[in-house]
Design an enzyme around this catalytic site. Structure first.
Site, short mmCIF file in Angstrom:
data_model
loop_
_atom_site.label_atom_id
_atom_site.label_comp_id
_atom_site.label_asym_id
_atom_site.label_seq_id
_atom_site.Cartn_x
_atom_site.Cartn_y
_atom_site.Cartn_z
N GLY A 198 68.69 3.91 34.77
CA GLY A 198 69.69 3.61 33.74
C GLY A 198 70.15 4.85 33.03
O GLY A 198 69.50 5.89 33.11
N GLY A 203 66.55 3.21 26.75
CA GLY A 203 65.23 2.68 26.40
C GLY A 203 64.25 2.62 27.55
O GLY A 203 63.33 1.82 27.53
N GLU A 420 89.57 -7.02 35.25
CA GLU A 420 88.33 -7.62 35.77
C GLU A 420 88.45 -9.13 35.90
O GLU A 420 87.97 -9.72 36.86
CB GLU A 420 87.14 -7.26 34.88
CG GLU A 420 86.80 -5.77 34.86
CD GLU A 420 86.56 -5.17 36.23
OE1 GLU A 420 86.08 -5.88 37.13
OE2 GLU A 420 86.89 -3.98 36.41
N ASP A 496 89.97 0.15 44.11
CA ASP A 496 90.19 -1.15 44.74
C ASP A 496 91.14 -1.01 45.92
O ASP A 496 90.90 -1.57 47.00
CB ASP A 496 90.82 -2.13 43.73
CG ASP A 496 89.88 -2.41 42.57
OD1 ASP A 496 88.67 -2.25 42.74
OD2 ASP A 496 90.39 -2.79 41.50
P1 ADP Z 1 65.61 6.80 27.77
O1 ADP Z 1 64.18 7.06 28.13
O2 ADP Z 1 66.21 5.66 28.53
O3 ADP Z 1 66.48 8.00 27.79
P2 ADP Z 1 64.41 6.30 25.25
O4 ADP Z 1 63.47 5.22 25.58
O5 ADP Z 1 63.84 7.67 25.15
O6 ADP Z 1 65.62 6.31 26.26
O7 ADP Z 1 65.17 5.90 23.92
C1 ADP Z 1 65.27 6.78 22.83
C2 ADP Z 1 65.20 6.02 21.53
O8 ADP Z 1 66.32 5.18 21.37
C3 ADP Z 1 64.00 5.10 21.46
O9 ADP Z 1 62.90 5.77 20.95
C4 ADP Z 1 64.47 4.00 20.54
O10 ADP Z 1 64.32 4.36 19.20
C5 ADP Z 1 65.95 3.92 20.84
N1 ADP Z 1 66.24 2.89 21.83
C6 ADP Z 1 66.73 3.11 23.06
N2 ADP Z 1 66.91 1.96 23.73
C7 ADP Z 1 66.49 0.97 22.91
C8 ADP Z 1 66.42 -0.45 23.04
N3 ADP Z 1 66.81 -1.07 24.16
N4 ADP Z 1 65.93 -1.16 22.00
C9 ADP Z 1 65.54 -0.54 20.88
N5 ADP Z 1 65.59 0.80 20.70
C10 ADP Z 1 66.06 1.56 21.68
ZN ZN Z 2 89.09 -3.27 40.05
#
Ligand code: ADP
Ligand code: ZN
Ligand code: MG
Length: 615
Positions: A198, A203, A420, A496
């Site tokens: 992702g 997150g 879309e 497309d």
């Molecule tokens: P990634 O590893 O995908 O780059 P992180 O997990 O390091 O992202 O996210 C960084 C911060 O952003 C987390 O510590 C949190 O505070 C916040 N965050 C990111 N995604 C979420 C989520 N889905 N829900 C809640 N907080 C999130």
């Molecule tokens: Zn399209």
């Protein structure tokens, strides 16, 4: 990692110059006039010498100073086998001493000091890289300093929002870590490696921690970029060590962040390249070598799965991928709620409204928005955070993001939504088209502004002509919808069109599906090379005239489908507008929702029903 490497080069350069300067000082302090033995004897005769020290090879001495302010003048001379010297010195009352160890000491010092200095610098570098600490050279491979082991992780699934699909998929991993017996008893296959894919900030790291937290197991984490060191072999040793430690603590989780830093194909330098390959190989070996039943699950995260070495994705390694996608509007509301829980909100703050203002933002951005809002409130000397603090914070964060990636304007989002919906409506209306799973306009980078996800109900090896035509029609749906609603098309349909053209071309050239050109395979370039005659590679096997006919036929096919789609979408216009409106608001729409909309609208208007039965 690059920075680290450059840093250590600087250490070497500084150390080198330091040594040279040290040596200069050493010799400068020692500086003496080199005189001949006869000159020395003459000085003794003339009563000019105050004292001498005699070593095996040299004689060092000090001249008597003329007046007391003068600094004493030193000299040295090579010792000559001269038995009369001592007698002469006694005679002239020169203080003399035979020094034996002095040169030996100096010789030793001149060798040992630089070695010590070098060793010291080497040690510092190792320490800087986080290995030598407390262990000396023998522990280069020990990854203690780099592997972070956490035992009681407070993170729970409730701390991660907006990624419900990923959570569902990861539930099984937690179940397994909690009660491995349940799985091993039945003999089910347990995932060894799960890859979280992702965009940054969605997150992934947080999810990995939440898994460990929920399951109550130790969490070993290491970053892919930390694996790649300048010393060949260190990374591989670390991987080995990491797995050893993990196995002794099973059940547990190994989390490799930024797997792409380790698993990508190209390197920044020849040294790095070799090191990365060794480390990667070791990781593959370790992953193959352990039995998942011991209860170690390897999680990894990447935002660039496409550059990963294919070997990593093979069965028994990271064969399960979980998409951690950008959150939709309701997901963003939930994330804002999580982060807003730690600040004081003024009554009447509407997080849903903030979520609606922040399409395309990821969890990390939203955490940032909440933080900015709190800072703004503090700066204004208020006790609670108000709605307009949030709104200003959103603007600030967007301004920061705009430098990195483009944020869609409202006008563009509207266009994308209609585009879309166009795809989706055509797919829903045509019999035999793959069912529409999900329509989304959550922005995802530059490549795609929105997407319509169609899932085939079964694996298809054979496609009929009608099905291929339907595929072209679905692909054209986006562009036609834009034309119908906005009066003209945009560049958004380029991909497309390309796909539609490819299908049409293959229908004409490979599948013999054009009446005009007949049932002939016109393109022979798909043959395996050993069947090839001496024709140049890729040369057309048909005449120029036929080439022209192919082009015309491809064009006709696409135009036929285009007018068919135009007719279809014109009759479905009210559904299209309604659907786009709903999509703009919610950002995602399930196929079911659109279908319901389609059915209710077509019931209202019998004329549309007529159009549908025609297909
Ligand atoms: P990634 O590893 O995908 O780059 P992180 O997990 O390091 O992202 O996210 C960084 C911060 O952003 C987390 O510590 C949190 O505070 C916040 N965050 C990111 N995604 C979420 C989520 N889905 N829900 C809640 N907080 C999130
Ligand atoms: Zn399209
Ligand atoms: Mg991360």
């Amino acid at each position: 990692m690059d920075k680290k490497f450059r840093l250590s080069i600087w250490y070497f350069i500084i150390a080198f110059w330091g040594l040279i300067i040290l040596q200069e000082i050493y010799f400068a302090a020692q500086h003496m006039d080199e005189v001949s033995y006869s000159q020395f004897k003459a000085w003794v005769q003339e009563d000019k010498v105050a004292e001498v020290s005699i070593t095996e090879k040299m004689i060092h001495g000090k001249l008597k100073s003329q007046n007391s302010q003068d600094s004493p003048q030193w000299f040295q001379t090579v010792r000559v086998d001269d038995p009369d010297l001592v007698k002469l010195l006694e005679e002239k009352h020169v203080e003399y001493a035979g020094v034996v160890v002095s040169t030996l000491w100096k010789d030793v010092a001149s060798w040992v000091v630089p070695i010590l200095v070098f060793a010291g610098i080497w040690f510092l570098i190792l320490k800087k890289l986080g290995q030598g600490a407390g262990g000396g050279f023998m522990r280069i491979g020990k990854s203690k300093a780099k592997v972070y082991i956490e035992n009681d992780i407070p993170t729970r699934f409730a701390d991660v929002a907006g990624v419900d699909e990923a959570k569902d998929e990861l539930m099984e991993v937690i179940e397994f870590l909690k009660t491995p017996e349940k799985f091993t008893r039945i003999g089910g296959r347990i995932p060894k490696g799960v890859l979280l894919v992702g965009p940054p900030g969605t997150g992934k790291t947080l999810l990995a921690k939440a898994i460990a937290g929920e399951a109550g197991v130790p969490f070993f984490s290491i970053s892919g970029s930390e694996f790649v060191e300048m010393f060949v072999g260190v990374g591989a040793a670390r991987v080995r060590d990491l797995f050893e430690q993990a196995k002794s603590k099973a059940p547990c989780i190994i989390f490799i962040d930024e797997l792409d830093a380790l698993g990508k194909a190209r390197g920044t330098g020849p040294m790095m390249h070799e090191e990365r390959e060794q480390t990667l190989n070791q990781l593959l070996v370790e992953m193959d070598g352990f039995d998942p039943r011991v209860g170690v699950i390897i999680l990894a995260a990447t935002n660039r799965p496409e550059i990963l070495d294919q070997a990593l994705l093979r069965a028994g390694r990271f064969d399960r991928q979980v998409l951690v996608d950008r959150p939709d509007r309701s997901g963003r509301t939930a994330i804002l709620a999580i982060h807003a829980a730690s600040i004081k909100l003024a009554p009447g703050v509407d997080l849903e409204k903030i979520a609606a203002m922040t399409p395309g933002m990821v969890g990390a951005d939203l955490a940032n928005v909440v933080n900015e809002a709190a800072l703004l409130a503090i700066r204004r000397g208020r006790e609670t955070v108000q709605q307009h603090d949030f709104e200003e914070a959103v603007e600030r964060v967007i301004a920061g993001l705009e430098k990195k990636s483009r944020v869609l304007s409202q006008e563009e989002r509207k266009r994308v939504a209609h585009h879309e919906i166009g795809h989706a409506l055509v797919a829903l209306s045509l019999p035999g088209a793959d069912p529409v799973q999900k329509i989304s306009i959550v922005p995802r980078g530059i490549a795609a502004l929105g997407y319509t996800l169609q899932l085939p109900t079964e694996d298809r090896y054979l496609l009929t002509r009608t099905e291929l035509e339907n595929r072209i029609a679905v692909l054209l749906g986006g562009r036609v919808a834009e034309e119908l609603v906005f009066g003209e098309a945009s560049t958004g349909a380029a991909d497309d069109l390309q796909k539609a053209t490819t299908i049409a071309k293959r229908m004409v050239k490979d599948y013999g599906m054009s009446e005009k050109l007949g049932t002939v395979a016109l393109d022979q370039s798909a043959q395996p090379s050993f069947l090839k005659t001496n024709e140049p590679l890729g040369a057309p096997t048909y005449s120029e005239h036929i080439a022209q006919e192919i082009d015309l036929e491809v064009r006709r096919m696409i135009e036929d489908q285009g007018s068919r789609v135009r007719e279809l979408l014109s009759t479905l216009r009210p559904v299209m507008l309604k659907g786009a409106e709903k999509l703009l608001k919610d950002e995602v729409l399930s196929g079911e929702e659109l279908k319901a909309l389609l059915l209710s609208k077509t019931k209202e208007e019998p004329s549309a029903h007529h159009a549908e039965t025609r297909n």
